[in-house]
Design a protein around this motif. Structure first.
Motif, PDB file in Angstrom:
ATOM      1  N   PHE A 273       0.236  -1.543  -0.379  1.00  0.00           N
ATOM      2  CA  PHE A 273       0.020   0.584   0.063  1.00  0.00           C
ATOM      3  C   PHE A 273       0.889   1.777  -0.316  1.00  0.00           C
ATOM      4  O   PHE A 273       0.694   2.281  -0.252  1.00  0.00           O
ATOM      5  CB  PHE A 273      -1.223  -0.230   1.378  1.00  0.00           C
ATOM      6  CG  PHE A 273      -2.142  -1.056   1.253  1.00  0.00           C
ATOM      7  CD1 PHE A 273      -3.428  -1.267   0.133  1.00  0.00           C
ATOM      8  CD2 PHE A 273      -1.427  -2.466   1.370  1.00  0.00           C
ATOM      9  CE1 PHE A 273      -4.181  -1.979   0.570  1.00  0.00           C
ATOM     10  CE2 PHE A 273      -2.940  -3.473   1.578  1.00  0.00           C
ATOM     11  CZ  PHE A 273      -3.959  -3.016   0.824  1.00  0.00           C
ATOM     12  N   VAL A 274       1.685   1.212   0.794  1.00  0.00           N
ATOM     13  CA  VAL A 274       2.955   2.771   0.544  1.00  0.00           C
ATOM     14  C   VAL A 274       3.249   2.756  -0.469  1.00  0.00           C
ATOM     15  O   VAL A 274       3.816   4.125  -1.642  1.00  0.00           O
ATOM     16  CB  VAL A 274       3.784   2.151   1.885  1.00  0.00           C
ATOM     17  CG1 VAL A 274       5.396   2.944   0.943  1.00  0.00           C
ATOM     18  CG2 VAL A 274       4.131   1.715   3.560  1.00  0.00           C
ATOM     19  N   PHE A 275       3.775   1.345  -1.438  1.00  0.00           N
ATOM     20  CA  PHE A 275       4.574   1.617  -3.190  1.00  0.00           C
ATOM     21  C   PHE A 275       3.122   2.400  -4.160  1.00  0.00           C
ATOM     22  O   PHE A 275       2.955   3.159  -4.924  1.00  0.00           O
ATOM     23  CB  PHE A 275       4.468  -0.150  -3.224  1.00  0.00           C
ATOM     24  CG  PHE A 275       4.545   0.401  -5.091  1.00  0.00           C
ATOM     25  CD1 PHE A 275       5.830   0.349  -5.567  1.00  0.00           C
ATOM     26  CD2 PHE A 275       3.340  -0.445  -5.669  1.00  0.00           C
ATOM     27  CE1 PHE A 275       5.681   0.480  -7.169  1.00  0.00           C
ATOM     28  CE2 PHE A 275       3.908  -0.587  -7.179  1.00  0.00           C
ATOM     29  CZ  PHE A 275       4.781  -0.458  -7.452  1.00  0.00           C
ATOM     30  N   GLN A 276       1.703   1.593  -4.133  1.00  0.00           N
ATOM     31  CA  GLN A 276       1.080   2.659  -4.685  1.00  0.00           C
ATOM     32  C   GLN A 276       0.001   3.644  -4.066  1.00  0.00           C
ATOM     33  O   GLN A 276       0.441   4.614  -5.159  1.00  0.00           O
ATOM     34  CB  GLN A 276      -0.342   1.277  -4.030  1.00  0.00           C
ATOM     35  CG  GLN A 276      -0.441   0.058  -5.008  1.00  0.00           C
ATOM     36  CD  GLN A 276      -1.509  -0.648  -4.653  1.00  0.00           C
ATOM     37  OE1 GLN A 276      -2.695  -0.754  -5.517  1.00  0.00           O
ATOM     38  NE2 GLN A 276      -1.891  -0.909  -3.554  1.00  0.00           N
ATOM     39  N   ALA A 277       0.925   4.751  -2.873  1.00  0.00           N
ATOM     40  CA  ALA A 277       1.210   5.586  -2.674  1.00  0.00           C
ATOM     41  C   ALA A 277       1.562   6.382  -2.867  1.00  0.00           C
ATOM     42  O   ALA A 277       1.227   7.743  -3.957  1.00  0.00           O
ATOM     43  CB  ALA A 277       0.707   5.783  -0.997  1.00  0.00           C
ATOM     44  N   PHE A 278       2.478   5.889  -3.307  1.00  0.00           N
ATOM     45  CA  PHE A 278       3.782   6.869  -3.648  1.00  0.00           C
ATOM     46  C   PHE A 278       3.185   7.323  -5.562  1.00  0.00           C
ATOM     47  O   PHE A 278       4.028   7.691  -5.748  1.00  0.00           O
ATOM     48  CB  PHE A 278       5.183   5.987  -3.569  1.00  0.00           C
ATOM     49  CG  PHE A 278       6.004   6.487  -2.436  1.00  0.00           C
ATOM     50  CD1 PHE A 278       6.510   7.788  -1.814  1.00  0.00           C
ATOM     51  CD2 PHE A 278       6.037   5.880  -1.613  1.00  0.00           C
ATOM     52  CE1 PHE A 278       7.336   8.209  -1.271  1.00  0.00           C
ATOM     53  CE2 PHE A 278       6.593   6.074  -0.246  1.00  0.00           C
ATOM     54  CZ  PHE A 278       7.629   7.121  -0.786  1.00  0.00           C
ATOM     55  N   THR A 279       2.757   5.392  -5.844  1.00  0.00           N
ATOM     56  CA  THR A 279       2.462   5.889  -7.710  1.00  0.00           C
ATOM     57  C   THR A 279       0.966   6.981  -7.615  1.00  0.00           C
ATOM     58  O   THR A 279       1.266   7.515  -8.850  1.00  0.00           O
ATOM     59  CB  THR A 279       2.117   4.123  -7.731  1.00  0.00           C
ATOM     60  OG1 THR A 279       3.010   2.882  -7.564  1.00  0.00           O
ATOM     61  CG2 THR A 279       1.455   3.984  -9.302  1.00  0.00           C
TER      62      THR A 279
ATOM     63  N   ILE B 260       0.869   9.481  -6.260  1.00  0.00           N
ATOM     64  CA  ILE B 260       1.239  10.623  -6.322  1.00  0.00           C
ATOM     65  C   ILE B 260       2.528  11.291  -7.743  1.00  0.00           C
ATOM     66  O   ILE B 260       2.759  11.465  -7.794  1.00  0.00           O
ATOM     67  CB  ILE B 260       2.162  10.873  -4.725  1.00  0.00           C
ATOM     68  CG1 ILE B 260       1.623  10.609  -3.801  1.00  0.00           C
ATOM     69  CG2 ILE B 260       3.277  12.100  -4.814  1.00  0.00           C
ATOM     70  CD1 ILE B 260       2.046  10.796  -2.887  1.00  0.00           C
ATOM     71  N   LEU B 261       3.438   9.912  -7.773  1.00  0.00           N
ATOM     72  CA  LEU B 261       4.209  10.083  -9.369  1.00  0.00           C
ATOM     73  C   LEU B 261       3.535  10.068 -10.137  1.00  0.00           C
ATOM     74  O   LEU B 261       4.256  11.085 -11.326  1.00  0.00           O
ATOM     75  CB  LEU B 261       5.467   9.679  -8.511  1.00  0.00           C
ATOM     76  CG  LEU B 261       6.445   9.484  -7.734  1.00  0.00           C
ATOM     77  CD1 LEU B 261       6.720   8.187  -7.384  1.00  0.00           C
ATOM     78  CD2 LEU B 261       7.019  11.030  -7.215  1.00  0.00           C
ATOM     79  N   TYR B 262       2.509   9.432 -10.830  1.00  0.00           N
ATOM     80  CA  TYR B 262       1.878   9.085 -11.935  1.00  0.00           C
ATOM     81  C   TYR B 262       0.705   9.527 -12.056  1.00  0.00           C
ATOM     82  O   TYR B 262      -0.517  10.186 -10.855  1.00  0.00           O
ATOM     83  CB  TYR B 262       1.584   7.891 -12.151  1.00  0.00           C
ATOM     84  CG  TYR B 262       3.520   6.932 -12.309  1.00  0.00           C
ATOM     85  CD1 TYR B 262       3.801   7.397 -13.674  1.00  0.00           C
ATOM     86  CD2 TYR B 262       4.174   6.760 -11.272  1.00  0.00           C
ATOM     87  CE1 TYR B 262       6.241   6.768 -13.414  1.00  0.00           C
ATOM     88  CE2 TYR B 262       5.264   5.976 -11.270  1.00  0.00           C
ATOM     89  CZ  TYR B 262       5.948   6.253 -12.339  1.00  0.00           C
ATOM     90  OH  TYR B 262       7.190   5.669 -11.713  1.00  0.00           O
ATOM     91  N   ALA B 263       0.179   9.912 -13.805  1.00  0.00           N
ATOM     92  CA  ALA B 263      -1.527   9.765 -13.009  1.00  0.00           C
ATOM     93  C   ALA B 263      -2.538   9.036 -12.859  1.00  0.00           C
ATOM     94  O   ALA B 263      -1.969   7.625 -12.631  1.00  0.00           O
ATOM     95  CB  ALA B 263      -1.727  10.299 -15.055  1.00  0.00           C
ATOM     96  N   PRO B 264      -3.887   9.041 -12.497  1.00  0.00           N
ATOM     97  CA  PRO B 264      -4.363   8.407 -12.546  1.00  0.00           C
ATOM     98  C   PRO B 264      -4.872   6.918 -13.164  1.00  0.00           C
ATOM     99  O   PRO B 264      -5.096   6.257 -12.519  1.00  0.00           O
ATOM    100  CB  PRO B 264      -5.760   9.428 -11.808  1.00  0.00           C
ATOM    101  CG  PRO B 264      -4.855  11.522 -12.159  1.00  0.00           C
ATOM    102  CD  PRO B 264      -3.866  11.474 -13.145  1.00  0.00           C
TER     103      PRO B 264
END
Length: 336
Positions: A193-199, A201-205
């Motif tokens: 879930f931490v990985f997806q939180a960064f995803t 933030i960093l990438y388009a929806p």
């Protein structure tokens, strides 16, 4: 049970209607006309272009106002179809898989000990269910398509039960090594879930949504593969509790049904993960059959091995005794 049956039926209807609402206007018109004609007792007559245009306009109004395209008199013919029943069975199999560990959990709660049970399958159930719920809510937020909420409804029970299973294991675990393994698995789930939180933030929806779906599909395979963590203990102890047989059988059935669903709708994202899961389930069932179900208990093996060693020891003593007699006899003859 009636409440659960109604809920599962509603989910299957929602999935089926979501597909129908996605067809274009021409297909909707043909579907409406075909079902209307099939539900009528009168013979089908060729309609004039004006009548066809009028029916098309009626379908357009129904789509805009979100009214059912199927007339009430023929609605049951639309609902009770092979595709619908397969989707309904798929949802039922997923719920069955989520409830499969309940018997084992009740067993070690009554015994106040987890015994040889491994915690990874329980943690993966909770993690996978949470991930699918997250994906469904995220997809609904990005696309506005309420059809994705069906994913949430189908996995909400898995999240609740998975958390209950994990807490029960942690409460009654009396093995320090398995307790340490539980914390390791929980850390892995949190890192996802931490990985997806960064995803997010960093990438388009859209890209983050694609990553979220890929993670959910991977975790579905991980649920099927997770019982393999106990295969070494199963081989050493012949104890079937090392691998959750109920969960393995439920996963096997679920993977078969979802594979058929993937073939029917030609969706590799459904077919491939379930094909991989089915392969893992076959390996686990073979291990259970070889080391637990068809093999004699470990105590019998130990007794047989002990008896064999004793027989060899007696044979060696007999040979040694005969050799000593021969030596003594040979020595006596020489002295004479």
């Amino acid at each position: 049970m009636k409440v659960w049956a109604s809920l599962l039926w509603s989910l299957a209807v929602a999935m089926d209607m979501e597909v129908e609402m996605g067809v274009d206007m021409e297909e909707s018109t043909q579907l409406f006309m075909r079902l209307n004609a099939f539900g009528s007792a009168e013979p089908v007559k060729a309609d004039s272009p004006a009548a066809v245009a009028e029916q098309a306009q009626a379908v357009a109004v129904k789509v805009e106002t979100k009214q059912p395209l199927v007339p009430e008199r023929a609605s049951w013919l639309h609902v009770v179809s092979f595709a619908f029943m397969l989707k309904f069975l798929c949802i039922c199999s997923s719920v069955l898989m989520q409830m499969a560990p309940m018997r084992d959990v009740v067993k070690f709660r009554n015994a106040k000990s987890t015994g040889g049970y491994e915690s990874l399958p329980l943690v993966m159930l909770a993690t996978c269910g949470s991930q699918w719920c997250f994906y469904g809510l995220f997809a609904f937020a990005v696309t506005g398509n309420r059809g994705f909420l069906v994913v949430v409804y189908a996995n909400a029970l898995g999240v609740v039960l998975g958390v209950f299973y994990t807490i029960s294991f942690q409460s009654f675990c009396d093995n320090s090594i398995k307790a340490q393994g539980l914390y390791t698995y929980l850390s892995f789930g949190a890192s996802i879930f931490v990985f997806q939180a960064f995803t997010m933030i960093l990438y388009a929806p859209e890209i983050a949504l694609l990553v979220s779906g890929a993670v959910a599909a991977t975790l579905s395979v991980a649920v099927s593969a997770s019982p393999l963590v106990g295969i070494d203990e199963l081989r050493r102890t012949r104890n079937a509790d090392a691998m959750p047989a109920d969960l393995i059988l439920a996963c096997f059935l679920s993977c078969v049904l979802w594979m058929l669903c993937g073939v029917m709708i030609r969706d590799l994202w459904i077919f491939v993960p379930n094909a991989c899961g089915l392969l893992f389930n076959c390996i686990q069932l073979f291990a259970l059959w070889k080391y637990a179900w068809s093999a004699p208990p470990l105590d019998d093996d130990v007794a047989a091995e002990k008896a064999q060693l004793q027989a060899k020891s007696l044979a060696c003593e007999d040979e040694l005794t005969q050799h000593e007699i021969m030596v003594v006899s040979s020595g006596g003859t020489g002295d004479a």
